[in-house]
Design a protein around this motif. Structure first.
Motif, PDB file in Angstrom:
ATOM      1  N   PRO A  86       0.858  -1.189   0.000  1.00 51.94           N
ATOM      2  CA  PRO A  86       0.000   0.000   0.000  1.00 51.94           C
ATOM      3  C   PRO A  86       0.894   1.239   0.000  1.00 51.94           C
ATOM      4  CG  PRO A  86       0.159  -0.878   2.216  1.00 51.94           C
ATOM      5  CD  PRO A  86       0.901  -1.843   1.317  1.00 51.94           C
ATOM      6  N   LEU A  87       0.322   2.370  -0.344  1.00 60.66           N
ATOM      7  CA  LEU A  87       1.077   3.623  -0.346  1.00 60.66           C
ATOM      8  C   LEU A  87       0.381   4.601   0.603  1.00 60.66           C
ATOM      9  CD1 LEU A  87       3.313   5.451  -1.392  1.00 60.66           C
ATOM     10  CD2 LEU A  87       1.873   5.989  -3.372  1.00 60.66           C
ATOM     11  N   HIS A  88       1.034   4.867   1.717  1.00 62.37           N
ATOM     12  CA  HIS A  88       0.439   5.706   2.750  1.00 62.37           C
ATOM     13  C   HIS A  88       0.731   7.187   2.548  1.00 62.37           C
ATOM     14  CE1 HIS A  88       1.041   1.660   4.497  1.00 62.37           C
ATOM     15  NE2 HIS A  88      -0.122   1.898   5.090  1.00 62.37           N
ATOM     16  N   LEU A 145      -2.738   3.769  -3.178  1.00 67.16           N
ATOM     17  CA  LEU A 145      -3.192   4.797  -2.248  1.00 67.16           C
ATOM     18  C   LEU A 145      -4.484   4.369  -1.559  1.00 67.16           C
ATOM     19  CD1 LEU A 145      -2.479   7.919  -4.485  1.00 67.16           C
ATOM     20  CD2 LEU A 145      -1.387   7.457  -2.282  1.00 67.16           C
ATOM     21  N   VAL A 146      -5.403   3.819  -2.322  1.00 70.26           N
ATOM     22  CA  VAL A 146      -6.665   3.352  -1.746  1.00 70.26           C
ATOM     23  C   VAL A 146      -6.424   2.193  -0.791  1.00 70.26           C
ATOM     24  CG1 VAL A 146      -8.904   2.307  -2.267  1.00 70.26           C
ATOM     25  CG2 VAL A 146      -8.027   4.164  -3.701  1.00 70.26           C
ATOM     26  N   VAL A 153      -8.276   8.912   0.795  1.00 68.35           N
ATOM     27  CA  VAL A 153      -7.110   9.613   0.250  1.00 68.35           C
ATOM     28  C   VAL A 153      -7.328  11.108   0.408  1.00 68.35           C
ATOM     29  CG1 VAL A 153      -5.654   9.996  -1.774  1.00 68.35           C
ATOM     30  CG2 VAL A 153      -6.736   7.756  -1.416  1.00 68.35           C
ATOM     31  N   ARG A 154      -6.481  11.766   1.187  1.00 73.01           N
ATOM     32  CA  ARG A 154      -6.557  13.211   1.387  1.00 73.01           C
ATOM     33  C   ARG A 154      -5.344  13.878   0.744  1.00 73.01           C
ATOM     34  NH1 ARG A 154     -10.888  14.341   4.791  1.00 73.01           N
ATOM     35  NH2 ARG A 154     -10.885  16.180   3.426  1.00 73.01           N
ATOM     36  N   ALA A 155      -5.532  15.107   0.320  1.00 71.65           N
ATOM     37  CA  ALA A 155      -4.467  15.795  -0.407  1.00 71.65           C
ATOM     38  C   ALA A 155      -4.278  17.213   0.123  1.00 71.65           C
ATOM     39  CB  ALA A 155      -4.781  15.833  -1.903  1.00 71.65           C
ATOM     40  N   PHE A 156      -3.050  17.679   0.033  1.00 70.18           N
ATOM     41  CA  PHE A 156      -2.672  19.000   0.504  1.00 70.18           C
ATOM     42  C   PHE A 156      -1.672  19.599  -0.471  1.00 70.18           C
ATOM     43  CE2 PHE A 156      -3.506  16.080   3.923  1.00 70.18           C
ATOM     44  CZ  PHE A 156      -4.354  16.774   4.771  1.00 70.18           C
ATOM     45  N   SER A 157      -1.648  20.928  -0.562  1.00 69.50           N
ATOM     46  CA  SER A 157      -0.557  21.602  -1.261  1.00 69.50           C
ATOM     47  C   SER A 157       0.183  22.463  -0.250  1.00 69.50           C
ATOM     48  CB  SER A 157      -1.072  22.440  -2.429  1.00 69.50           C
ATOM     49  OG  SER A 157      -1.931  23.480  -1.980  1.00 69.50           O
ATOM     50  N   ASN A 186       6.183  19.673 -13.346  1.00 65.11           N
ATOM     51  CA  ASN A 186       5.668  20.012 -12.023  1.00 65.11           C
ATOM     52  C   ASN A 186       4.234  19.536 -11.812  1.00 65.11           C
ATOM     53  OD1 ASN A 186       8.119  21.306 -11.896  1.00 65.11           O
ATOM     54  ND2 ASN A 186       7.292  23.376 -11.871  1.00 65.11           N
ATOM     55  N   HIS A 187       3.422  19.574 -12.867  1.00 66.42           N
ATOM     56  CA  HIS A 187       2.032  19.162 -12.704  1.00 66.42           C
ATOM     57  C   HIS A 187       1.677  17.852 -13.402  1.00 66.42           C
ATOM     58  CE1 HIS A 187      -2.242  18.967 -12.515  1.00 66.42           C
ATOM     59  NE2 HIS A 187      -2.366  19.122 -13.822  1.00 66.42           N
ATOM     60  N   LEU A 188       1.826  17.806 -14.731  1.00 63.09           N
ATOM     61  CA  LEU A 188       1.305  16.645 -15.463  1.00 63.09           C
ATOM     62  C   LEU A 188       1.991  15.335 -15.081  1.00 63.09           C
ATOM     63  CD1 LEU A 188       0.764  18.079 -19.058  1.00 63.09           C
ATOM     64  CD2 LEU A 188      -0.988  17.526 -17.339  1.00 63.09           C
ATOM     65  N   GLY A 189       3.300  15.368 -14.885  1.00 60.14           N
ATOM     66  CA  GLY A 189       4.004  14.145 -14.494  1.00 60.14           C
ATOM     67  C   GLY A 189       3.494  13.611 -13.174  1.00 60.14           C
ATOM     68  N   HIS A 190       3.286  14.516 -12.224  1.00 64.23           N
ATOM     69  CA  HIS A 190       2.771  14.089 -10.927  1.00 64.23           C
ATOM     70  C   HIS A 190       1.303  13.674 -11.015  1.00 64.23           C
ATOM     71  CE1 HIS A 190       6.274  16.413  -9.088  1.00 64.23           C
ATOM     72  NE2 HIS A 190       6.396  15.171  -8.660  1.00 64.23           N
ATOM     73  N   PHE A 191       0.543  14.339 -11.857  1.00 67.21           N
ATOM     74  CA  PHE A 191      -0.850  13.948 -12.061  1.00 67.21           C
ATOM     75  C   PHE A 191      -0.916  12.498 -12.554  1.00 67.21           C
ATOM     76  CE2 PHE A 191      -4.563  13.327 -14.723  1.00 67.21           C
ATOM     77  CZ  PHE A 191      -5.599  13.883 -13.976  1.00 67.21           C
ATOM     78  N   GLN A 192      -0.115  12.168 -13.553  1.00 61.38           N
ATOM     79  CA  GLN A 192      -0.112  10.811 -14.080  1.00 61.38           C
ATOM     80  C   GLN A 192       0.372   9.815 -13.037  1.00 61.38           C
ATOM     81  OE1 GLN A 192       1.762  10.295 -17.921  1.00 61.38           O
ATOM     82  NE2 GLN A 192       2.080   8.102 -17.585  1.00 61.38           N
ATOM     83  N   LEU A 193       1.386  10.206 -12.258  1.00 52.28           N
ATOM     84  CA  LEU A 193       1.917   9.314 -11.226  1.00 52.28           C
ATOM     85  C   LEU A 193       0.840   8.967 -10.205  1.00 52.28           C
ATOM     86  CD1 LEU A 193       4.411   7.882 -10.024  1.00 52.28           C
ATOM     87  CD2 LEU A 193       4.857   9.996  -8.741  1.00 52.28           C
ATOM     88  N   VAL A 194       0.101   9.959  -9.742  1.00 48.61           N
ATOM     89  CA  VAL A 194      -0.965   9.708  -8.775  1.00 48.61           C
ATOM     90  C   VAL A 194      -2.042   8.813  -9.384  1.00 48.61           C
ATOM     91  CG1 VAL A 194      -2.853  10.787  -7.482  1.00 48.61           C
ATOM     92  CG2 VAL A 194      -0.571  11.806  -7.441  1.00 48.61           C
TER      93      VAL A 194
END
Length: 328
Positions: A102-104, A146-147, A208-212, A131-139
């Motif tokens: 799992p990915l915590h 993550l789930v 799954v919660r997210a923060f910037s 900065n954005h698209l690569g990380h978007f695809q990774l997530v």
């Protein structure tokens, strides 16, 4: 409409370090991925998470450099990943998912700043693409892990660079407007913040919660290598000999202080049940209002997030655009 940006308060501040905010948190049995985790604040993030017991995986384009940097992070793994190469993102994610873990915690710390105009193989402007698209695809590719964590956190490292630009949905890749390095950087950092807003909305029912986060201004990292030295000197963040000046209240931080907000968002029990917010100085940022906007632009010491960076409608629109741009 914007997200609820209300400081807790957390009890921490601009001078707090990553080690201080994670004190008392046991990450034994947890798995963390930290992009950019072999230099600057990413390395400090990986080090502190590992010291708290987490199993840390660091994606890297330069595996030898990453492995050398991670020698003092017990058990840390370095795996190949290039955020500008969709195939390598898929391969990294497939290998991780194949491990059954799992990915915590996922901290998206890698990034570029104020580069000359460059395009990737798809024709995408590289700051937005990295900065954005690569990380978007990774997530997106790591979503099952993550789930499976039953309570995961994703941290997008944004910046006060959100002040340089909103997201231009009509010309994301500077095909029809003059290219300006800091405008491109600002667009990508606004995208990081908006990504966290929509990711949290979509992910919260799956735990799954997210923060910037705005980490602060940390100039002794490789991030500023494309910035004109005259701009750095004019900013007042270095002395006559070019050495960094530390003043956390003005956001001029050490690497240890710069990693603190990412680590706090990734691990703090104070954020239980919270998500989709922009944070700085180890707390939720207040919203910049018309009454405080002039002061915010005039002084780095004034905390806050601009409304355009936490607008749910813009966040949803960016998500849809990102899905299209990473589909192939």
């Amino acid at each position: 409409m914007t997200t609820a940006q209300h400081p807790l308060p957390s009890g921490f501040g601009a001078a707090s370090t990553a080690e201080e905010v994670i004190k008392g948190v046991d990450l034994t049995g947890k798995v963390a991925i930290v992009t950019g985790g072999y230099s600057g604040i990413g390395l400090e993030t990986a080090r502190v998470l590992g010291a708290a017991g987490a199993e840390v995986v660091v994606p890297a384009r330069d595996l030898q450099r990453a492995r050398e940097a991670l020698q003092d992070v017990p058990g840390a793994e370095a795996e190949y990943l290039d955020l500008l190469d969709p195939a390598s993102i898929d391969a990294f994610a497939e290998k991780f998912l194949g491990s059954g873990r799992p990915l915590h915690i996922l901290v998206n710390s890698a990034g570029l700043m104020a580069t000359p105009l460059t395009r990737d193989a798809r024709g995408y402007e590289v700051q937005f693409a990295t900065n954005h698209l690569g990380h978007f695809q990774l997530v997106a590719r790591l979503w099952p892990a993550l789930v499976a964590a039953g309570g995961a956190r994703v941290v997008a490292v944004s910046s006060r660079g959100i002040r340089f630009a909103d997201v231009d949905f009509d010309d994301l890749h500077f095909e029809h407007r003059p290219y300006e390095p800091f405008a491109a950087y600002g667009q990508s950092k606004t995208a990081n913040a908006l990504f966290a807003v929509e990711l949290d909305r979509r992910g919260r029912t799956d735990g799954v919660r997210a923060f910037s986060v705005h980490p602060g201004i940390i100039i002794d990292t490789g991030l500023i290598k494309h910035v004109d030295p005259e701009i750095i000197r004019a900013s007042g963040t270095v002395d006559e000999a070019g050495r960094p000046i530390r003043d956390p209240e003005r956001q001029w931080k050490t690497v240890q202080q710069g990693a603190a907000t990412s680590v706090w968002c990734a691990t703090s029990p104070q954020l239980s049940g919270v998500g989709g917010v922009y944070c700085e100085n180890c707390d939720v940022s207040p919203l910049v209002t018309p009454e405080t906007e002039a002061a915010w632009y005039a002084g780095e010491e004034t905390p806050g997030v601009l409304p355009h960076a936490v607008d749910p409608e813009a966040a949803a629109r960016l998500w849809e655009a990102s899905e299209r741009l990473t589909a192939g």
